[in-house]
Design a protein around this motif. Structure first.
Motif, PDB file in Angstrom:
ATOM      1  N   SER A   1      13.160   5.213  -3.545  1.00 46.51           N
ATOM      2  CA  SER A   1      12.924   6.660  -3.559  1.00 46.51           C
ATOM      3  C   SER A   1      12.792   7.263  -2.165  1.00 46.51           C
ATOM      4  O   SER A   1      12.755   8.485  -2.024  1.00 46.51           O
ATOM      5  CB  SER A   1      11.647   6.976  -4.361  1.00 46.51           C
ATOM      6  OG  SER A   1      10.512   6.393  -3.728  1.00 46.51           O
TER       7      SER A   1
ATOM      8  N   ALA B   1       3.379  10.680  -6.893  1.00 42.18           N
ATOM      9  CA  ALA B   1       4.640  10.886  -7.613  1.00 42.18           C
ATOM     10  C   ALA B   1       4.774  12.299  -8.152  1.00 42.18           C
ATOM     11  O   ALA B   1       5.893  12.819  -8.330  1.00 42.18           O
ATOM     12  CB  ALA B   1       4.761   9.866  -8.747  1.00 42.18           C
TER      13      ALA B   1
ATOM     14  N   SER C   1       0.828  -1.215   0.000  1.00 40.81           N
ATOM     15  CA  SER C   1       0.000   0.000   0.000  1.00 40.81           C
ATOM     16  C   SER C   1       0.855   1.255   0.000  1.00 40.81           C
ATOM     17  O   SER C   1       0.489   2.278  -0.601  1.00 40.81           O
ATOM     18  CB  SER C   1      -0.934  -0.014   1.212  1.00 40.81           C
ATOM     19  OG  SER C   1      -0.181  -0.055   2.417  1.00 40.81           O
TER      20      SER C   1
ATOM     21  N   HIS D   1      12.071   1.162  -0.011  1.00 40.79           N
ATOM     22  CA  HIS D   1      11.859   1.638  -1.386  1.00 40.79           C
ATOM     23  C   HIS D   1      13.013   2.567  -1.789  1.00 40.79           C
ATOM     24  O   HIS D   1      13.540   3.338  -0.976  1.00 40.79           O
ATOM     25  CB  HIS D   1      10.516   2.373  -1.478  1.00 40.79           C
ATOM     26  CG  HIS D   1      10.043   2.583  -2.880  1.00 40.79           C
ATOM     27  ND1 HIS D   1      10.399   3.683  -3.626  1.00 40.79           N
ATOM     28  CD2 HIS D   1       9.255   1.829  -3.688  1.00 40.79           C
ATOM     29  CE1 HIS D   1       9.839   3.614  -4.821  1.00 40.79           C
ATOM     30  NE2 HIS D   1       9.132   2.482  -4.891  1.00 40.79           N
TER      31      HIS D   1
ATOM     32  N   GLU E   1       3.810   1.585  -1.474  1.00 44.02           N
ATOM     33  CA  GLU E   1       4.282   1.787  -2.849  1.00 44.02           C
ATOM     34  C   GLU E   1       3.165   2.319  -3.750  1.00 44.02           C
ATOM     35  O   GLU E   1       3.418   3.156  -4.641  1.00 44.02           O
ATOM     36  CB  GLU E   1       4.837   0.471  -3.392  1.00 44.02           C
ATOM     37  CG  GLU E   1       6.116   0.019  -2.688  1.00 44.02           C
ATOM     38  CD  GLU E   1       6.619  -1.315  -3.211  1.00 44.02           C
ATOM     39  OE1 GLU E   1       5.911  -1.899  -4.066  1.00 44.02           O
ATOM     40  OE2 GLU E   1       7.706  -1.750  -2.781  1.00 44.02           O
ATOM     41  N   ASP E   2       1.936   1.870  -3.531  1.00 44.13           N
ATOM     42  CA  ASP E   2       0.812   2.414  -4.316  1.00 44.13           C
ATOM     43  C   ASP E   2       0.615   3.904  -4.032  1.00 44.13           C
ATOM     44  O   ASP E   2       0.359   4.703  -4.961  1.00 44.13           O
ATOM     45  CB  ASP E   2      -0.463   1.637  -3.990  1.00 44.13           C
ATOM     46  CG  ASP E   2      -0.390   0.189  -4.444  1.00 44.13           C
ATOM     47  OD1 ASP E   2       0.454  -0.105  -5.316  1.00 44.13           O
ATOM     48  OD2 ASP E   2      -1.162  -0.645  -3.916  1.00 44.13           O
TER      49      ASP E   2
ATOM     50  N   LEU F   1       2.923   5.993  -3.052  1.00 46.14           N
ATOM     51  CA  LEU F   1       4.040   6.739  -3.635  1.00 46.14           C
ATOM     52  C   LEU F   1       3.834   6.950  -5.127  1.00 46.14           C
ATOM     53  O   LEU F   1       4.187   8.022  -5.668  1.00 46.14           O
ATOM     54  CB  LEU F   1       5.354   5.994  -3.364  1.00 46.14           C
ATOM     55  CG  LEU F   1       5.808   5.936  -1.896  1.00 46.14           C
ATOM     56  CD1 LEU F   1       7.110   5.158  -1.774  1.00 46.14           C
ATOM     57  CD2 LEU F   1       5.968   7.330  -1.307  1.00 46.14           C
ATOM     58  N   GLU F   2       3.266   5.966  -5.813  1.00 51.58           N
ATOM     59  CA  GLU F   2       2.949   6.159  -7.228  1.00 51.58           C
ATOM     60  C   GLU F   2       1.838   7.205  -7.403  1.00 51.58           C
ATOM     61  O   GLU F   2       1.868   7.998  -8.355  1.00 51.58           O
ATOM     62  CB  GLU F   2       2.531   4.829  -7.844  1.00 51.58           C
ATOM     63  CG  GLU F   2       3.666   3.807  -7.925  1.00 51.58           C
ATOM     64  CD  GLU F   2       3.204   2.498  -8.536  1.00 51.58           C
ATOM     65  OE1 GLU F   2       1.998   2.419  -8.901  1.00 51.58           O
ATOM     66  OE2 GLU F   2       4.031   1.563  -8.639  1.00 51.58           O
ATOM     67  N   LEU F   3       0.884   7.194  -6.470  1.00 51.05           N
ATOM     68  CA  LEU F   3      -0.196   8.164  -6.554  1.00 51.05           C
ATOM     69  C   LEU F   3       0.296   9.593  -6.308  1.00 51.05           C
ATOM     70  O   LEU F   3      -0.178  10.561  -6.934  1.00 51.05           O
ATOM     71  CB  LEU F   3      -1.282   7.806  -5.530  1.00 51.05           C
ATOM     72  CG  LEU F   3      -2.514   8.727  -5.466  1.00 51.05           C
ATOM     73  CD1 LEU F   3      -3.281   8.698  -6.789  1.00 51.05           C
ATOM     74  CD2 LEU F   3      -3.417   8.311  -4.312  1.00 51.05           C
TER      75      LEU F   3
END
Length: 530
Positions: A414, A384, A375, A412, A377-378, A380-382
Motif C-alpha cells: 500500500s 487505515a 511496527s 508494503h 505495518e501495525d 498502517l493498520e491503525l
C-alpha cells in the motif's frame, strides 16, 4: 691335548657344561652362536702345560756331512708326513699363542661385528660402517674359526714344531687410522651443480618462462592496439562532429546553448542530430522537444486530492521533512486534519522526529514513530481509515548500505514512494541518486530547493532520460506557500533560462573536449525517443 665342543641354548648353560666336563679350571677357547644356541670350544687345564712344552725351544741337531747318493736311500724311509705335520702344529700353536682373555675379547668383537652386519642388512639405507683391517694373526684365526670344526675336535698330534713367534696385541682401529697413509685429495671435487640430472627440468622451466614472457608481450601489444584504436575513433568522431557543426551553424548554436544550461552531452547529441536544417529557431524547437518528453503530474489530480499512503525518500538534506509538512498542510487545508496520518521513521538523527511533531502540533495531527517493518505495518493498520498517510524517512546517502534496508522496509503493497531530488545538485550526483533509490519504481519525483539551483538543466535532463514524472516542486522553506505544481513548459523554460555567470560558459572552440568520446560509448538512457 683335546679341544671339546659344547652347545647349549645360552652361554650360561654352555659354561655349566664346560665346568661339569673339564672342571673349574677349564680353558675356554671361543664362543659363537650356532643353530642350537651358543657353541663353546674349551680344553682341560693340563693341555696348557702340553702346549708350553711343545712351544719350548728344541735342541738344534748338529750338521751332518752330506750323504752320498748311494746312502740317500735309507733317508727316504723317514715318514713323508713330517713336514705337513709340523706346518699344521705350527698353525695351531699360532692360534693358541694368545691368552684366554685376549681370545675371548676377539670372539666378543667378532660377535659384535656379525650383529652389526645383520642390522645393516635389515636397514640398507644406513651408512656403512668402516671396519679396520685385521692383522695377519686375526685373519688366520678368522679363517680357522669359519672352517669345519672336525679338525679342531681331533686330538692334536704331538710332534716337534718350530718355536711360535711372540704374540703381539693386535693394533686398535684408532692406531691403524693414525698410522695409515692419508688418501690423496682429488684435484676437483664434483658438486651437486655439476650433476646433469636436473638439466631436462631446467630446460622445461626455461621454455615455460619464455612462452609466458611471449604471451605477456602479446597481451601488452593487444592492449596498446585497442587503446590506439579507441583514441583514433575518438579523434575521428570528434572531428566528424565538429565538421558537421561547422557545416550546420544552427546545430552549433544549439549545442553551445544546451551546454551552457547544463544538459548532458548524450541528450545534446540526440537533439543536434534530430535538428533539421529548415528550422529557423533552434531554441524554440529544442524547448518544444524537451517539453514533450518531460512528464509531469499537471494532467492528473494533485496528490492531496488523490489520497493514499506516501513515503518520501531521498538522500541526506534534500528537504524530505519540509516537503512532508508542505504536503500535509495542503491536504489538511482541504480535507481537515482528522483525515491525515503522520508517521516518521527517522530515528537516526538527534531530534529529527521533533521537527515533524512540531509541524503536527501546528496542524493538530499526532505523529507516530516506527522503528521496523512490523511496527510500520501495525501503524498502517491503525491508520487505515485515514484518507492520506504521509511517512517521513531518514536521510541516507545514496551509497550507504542502509539505503537498501530502508527500501525493503517500505516494501508494503500500500506504500507509494516519492523520491525527493535536490534540483541544485550536479548532474552526476542526481544520476547516482536515481539509480540507488530505484527511481523507476517510485510514484514520482519531487524537485526541492529550486530556489537554490543555478542551473535546472541537469535535473530536467536526468528526469527526461529516466522517464520520471514530476509530481511537485518546492522552491523555499515556507509551509505550505512554497509547494507548487509546475507544468513541463514552466520547468523547461526555467531550465533554458540563461545564467549571468560567464566563467563557466563554453566557447565554440572548446566543444571538441566535450564530444571527444564516440557515440557508441555514450549511454543515452532513454534519449533515443527524442
Amino acid at each position: 691335548m683335546n679341544v671339546k665342543r659344547f652347545t647349549a641354548r645360552t652361554s650360561r648353560d654352555a659354561l655349566n657344561l664346560v665346568r661339569q666336563a673339564l672342571g673349574d679350571d677349564a680353558v675356554v677357547l671361543s664362543t659363537k652362536p650356532c643353530p642350537e644356541g651358543v657353541e663353546v670350544l674349551a680344553m682341560a687345564p693340563e693341555s696348557i702345560e702340553q702346549i708350553e712344552r711343545i712351544a719350548a725351544p728344541a735342541p738344534q741337531p748338529m750338521a751332518r756331512p752330506a750323504a752320498r747318493p748311494a746312502a740317500a736311500a735309507p733317508a727316504k724311509a723317514a715318514p713323508a708326513a713330517r713336514p705337513a705335520a709340523q706346518a699344521e702344529v705350527q698353525k695351531d700353536v699360532e692360534q693358541l699363542a694368545m691368552s684366554t682373555l685376549s681370545f675371548q675379547d676377539y670372539v666378543r668383537e667378532r660377535m659384535l661385528k656379525r650383529r652389526e652386519a645383520a642390522m645393516k642388512a635389515e636397514a640398507p639405507q644406513a651408512e656403512q660402517r668402516i671396519e679396520p683391517e685385521m692383522s695377519p694373526l686375526q685373519a688366520k684365526l678368522t679363517a680357522r674359526m669359519n672352517a669345519p670344526t672336525a679338525a679342531q675336535s681331533a686330538p692334536m698330534a704331538a710332534a716337534p714344531v718350530v718355536q711360535a713367534p711372540a704374540y703381539r696385541e693386535p693394533p686398535t682401529l684408532r692406531e691403524e687410522v693414525r698410522h695409515a697413509a692419508p688418501a690423496p685429495i682429488p684435484a676437483h671435487v664434483p658438486s651437486l651443480a655439476d650433476v646433469p640430472h636436473d638439466a631436462p627440468r631446467a630446460s622445461h622451466r626455461a621454455s615455460d618462462e619464455a612462452v609466458a614472457a611471449q604471451r605477456r608481450e602479446q597481451e601488452v601489444m593487444m592492449t596498446e592496439l585497442r587503446s590506439m584504436k579507441g583514441l583514433i575513433e575518438e579523434r575521428f568522431g570528434a572531428l566528424a562532429f565538429m565538421e558537421k557543426l561547422q557545416r550546420q551553424p544552427g546545430q552549433a548554436r544549439l549545442t553551445q546553448k544546451l551546454l551552457d544550461c547544463g544538459f548532458s552531452p548524450a541528450l545534446i547529441r540526440k537533439l543536434a542530430e534530430s535538428l533539421s536544417p529548415d528550422v529557423s529557431d533552434e531554441n524554440a524547437w529544442a524547448a518544444g522537444v524537451l517539453e514533450r518528453n518531460l512528464m509531469t503530474g499537471e494532467a492528473e489530480a494533485a496528490l492531496e486530492d488523490q489520497g493514499g499512503v506516501y513515503a518520501l525518500i531521498g538522500s541526506t538534506g534534500v528537504g524530505k521533512t519540509t516537503s512532508t509538512a508542505k504536503l500535509a498542510a495542503a491536504f489538511a487545508t482541504k480535507y481537515g486534519a482528522a483525515n491525515l496520518g503522520l508517521v516518521t521513521l527517522d530515528a537516526y538523527r538527534v531530534g529529527a522526529h521533533e521537527q515533524l511533531r512540531a509541524y503536527g502540533r501546528i496542524l493538530g495531527v499526532p505523529v507516530h514513530t516506527a522503528h521496523d517493518r512490523a511496527s510500520l505495518e501495525d501503524l498502517l493498520e491503525l491508520l487505515a481509515a485515514k484518507k492520506m498517510v504521509l511517512i517521513d524517512t531518514a536521510g541516507m546517502a545514496q551509497r550507504d548500505s542502509r539505503t537498501r534496508e530502508l527500501l525493503d522496509m517500505l516494501g508494503h503493497r500500500s506504500i507509494q514512494k516519492l523520491l525527493v531530488v535536490n534540483a541544485a545538485q550536479q548532474g552526476e550526483t542526481i544520476e547516482d541518486v536515481l539509480v540507488a533509490y530505484r527511481a523507476s519504481l517510485c510514484r514520482g519525483v519531487i524537485l526541492s530547493k529550486m530556489d537554490e539551483a543555478v542551473k535546472l538543466g541537469p535535473a530536467i535532463d536526468a528526469l527526461i532520460r529516466h522517464k520520471l514524472s514530476v509530481v511537485g516542486v518546492a522552491n523555499g522553506q515556507r509551509v505550505p506557500e512554497d509547494w507548487h505544481r509546475l507544468s513541463a513548459h514552466a520547468l523547461v523554460h526555467r531550465a533554458l533560462r540563461p545564467t549571468a555567470g560567464t566563467a563557466y560558459r563554453m566557447d565554440v572552440s572548446d566543444m571538441n573536449l566535450i564530444f571527444a568520446a564516440p557515440q557508441g560509448r555514450t549511454a543515452n538512457h532513454g534519449a533515443a525517443h527524442l
